[in-house]
Design an enzyme around this catalytic site. Structure first.
Site: not given
Ligand SMILES: [Mg+2]
Length: 388
Positions: A14-15, A108-109
């Site tokens: 996860d960013m 983003d994940e």
């Molecule tokens: Mg994130």
């Protein structure tokens, strides 16, 4: 439970504060400052904010007006979604280079299924450190990773030490309980604010409290279906597979050159490098392709694509290289070359190739398994076919 099953190794990547981090990466003047991204008009809400803004109690889904009250000195931005998508594509490219199976969850994940990679990597933790480092160096962004025997636990783990987190949940039942039981029930999927209040009224505050709760009582409170789900999750049980959402139709790689290429040996060198990268990606994805396509762009931007269907599907560098060179020779473009690309398409569905299956006797596959093992350990560019 009961039945012995092969332990899975699942990463949830996860960013951290994704949109805000992209902005801070691209605009040094925003670094270290509270940054809020979201709808700037009347009823807008916060879509992401930097960690600096979170310190003032700003969080996603909060009305923009509320965010402005809590942190008036923040930089407010409408967001540049085209740029976020671009960054996302780069990050996902890295996921596919690292993992045989990738399930995107959002921009983003993703879940990465590393099961079967145990022989090829030093340890899941070390591999995750390398993935984080690679994302930091190549994309300039920070990711948090949770590693666990299933999706639920991996997702819980990735969130625990954000930002820049890396949490490994031990695969055995005792380790899972030691990790999970002290956490608040809110950490469980499906337990929202309302259910958490309901549970608190029953003196259930931690996941451990929930696991120890009498199952008849749990059913009476929430119904059979929800009770069964809560019970399973409170023991860290979740057997949903990591499922790639959409199958890629082609696997390709292209390069644009700072100066147009003119010498045939330079062009052949690039084609070989591209063939290796495409072959490596095919083998990582467990695919063989029937069709090889090249893309050639001249300095004046004239662009050609040419493709060739092979007698048998392949995932091997030399077959891809041979097809690409043959296509290039037949095209014989005059003038300097600005871009070269190779893609593999038309995947053979019949033959399932298992890269990580040790029982394959064929010499070629053994050789490639050894090469790919080194690539996994030391990076994609460690071995080439005689070029530098
Ligand atoms: Mg994130």
């Amino acid at each position: 439970m009961g039945k012995e099953q092969k332990a899975r190794v699942i990463f949830h990547v996860d960013m951290d504060a994704f949109f805000a981090s992209v902005e801070q990466r691209d605009h040094p003047e925003y670094r270290g400052k509270p940054l809020v991204i979201g709808g700037l008009s009347g009823r807008g809400v916060v879509s992401t904010c930097s960690y600096e803004a979170r310190r003032y109690g700003v969080h996603s889904a909060m009305p923009m007006g509320e965010a402005q009250r809590r942190c008036p000195q923040a930089v407010f931005l409408p967001g540049d979604y085209a740029r976020y998508r671009e960054a996302s594509a780069e990050v996902f490219q890295m996921f596919t280079a690292f993992a045989p199976v990738v399930e995107p969850l959002s921009i983003d994940e993703a879940f990465l299924d590393m099961t079967g990679m145990e022989r090829l990597i030093e340890s899941p933790r070390a591999y995750a450190v390398r993935l984080k480092e690679e994302i930091r160096q190549r994309v300039g962004l920070v990711a948090s990773i949770g590693i666990a025997p299933n999706k639920f636990l991996a997702k819980v783990a990735s969130d625990l030490e954000k930002p820049d987190g890396l949490v490994v949940v031990p695969p055995d039942a005792a380790g899972v309980r030691a990790f999970l039981w002290p956490l608040p029930v809110r950490r469980i999927w499906g337990v929202g604010e309302k259910m958490a209040r309901h549970l608190a009224a029953l003196h259930v505050r931690t996941v451990g409290d929930l696991a120890r709760m009498d199952s008849a009582r749990l059913r009476a409170q929430f119904g059979a279906k929800t009770a069964a789900q809560l019970h399973a999750l409170s023991f860290g049980l979740d057997d949903r597979p990591v499922a790639p959402r959409s199958e890629a139709k082609s696997i390709g790689k292209e390069e644009t050159f700072a100066r147009d290429l003119r010498r045939q040996e330079d062009i052949d060198g690039v084609l070989l490098r591209l063939a290796e990268q495409v072959g490596w990606r095919l083998r990582c994805a467990g695919k063989k392709a029937r069709t090889i396509q090249i893309k050639v762009r001249r300095g004046d931007f004239t662009t050609w694509t040419r493709s060739r269907t092979l007698a048998a599907p392949t995932c091997y560098d030399e077959d891809i290289y041979e097809a690409a060179v043959t296509l290039y020779r037949a095209l014989a473009p005059a003038g300097g070359i600005r871009l070269l690309g190779i893609s593999a398409q038309n995947f053979g569905a019949a033959e399932e190739l298992s890269l990580f299956d040790a029982e394959r006797p064929q010499k070629k596959e053994n050789l490639y398994r050894a090469i790919d093992g080194l690539k996994q350990r030391f990076g994609e560019n460690i071995i080439g076919h005689g070029h530098t």
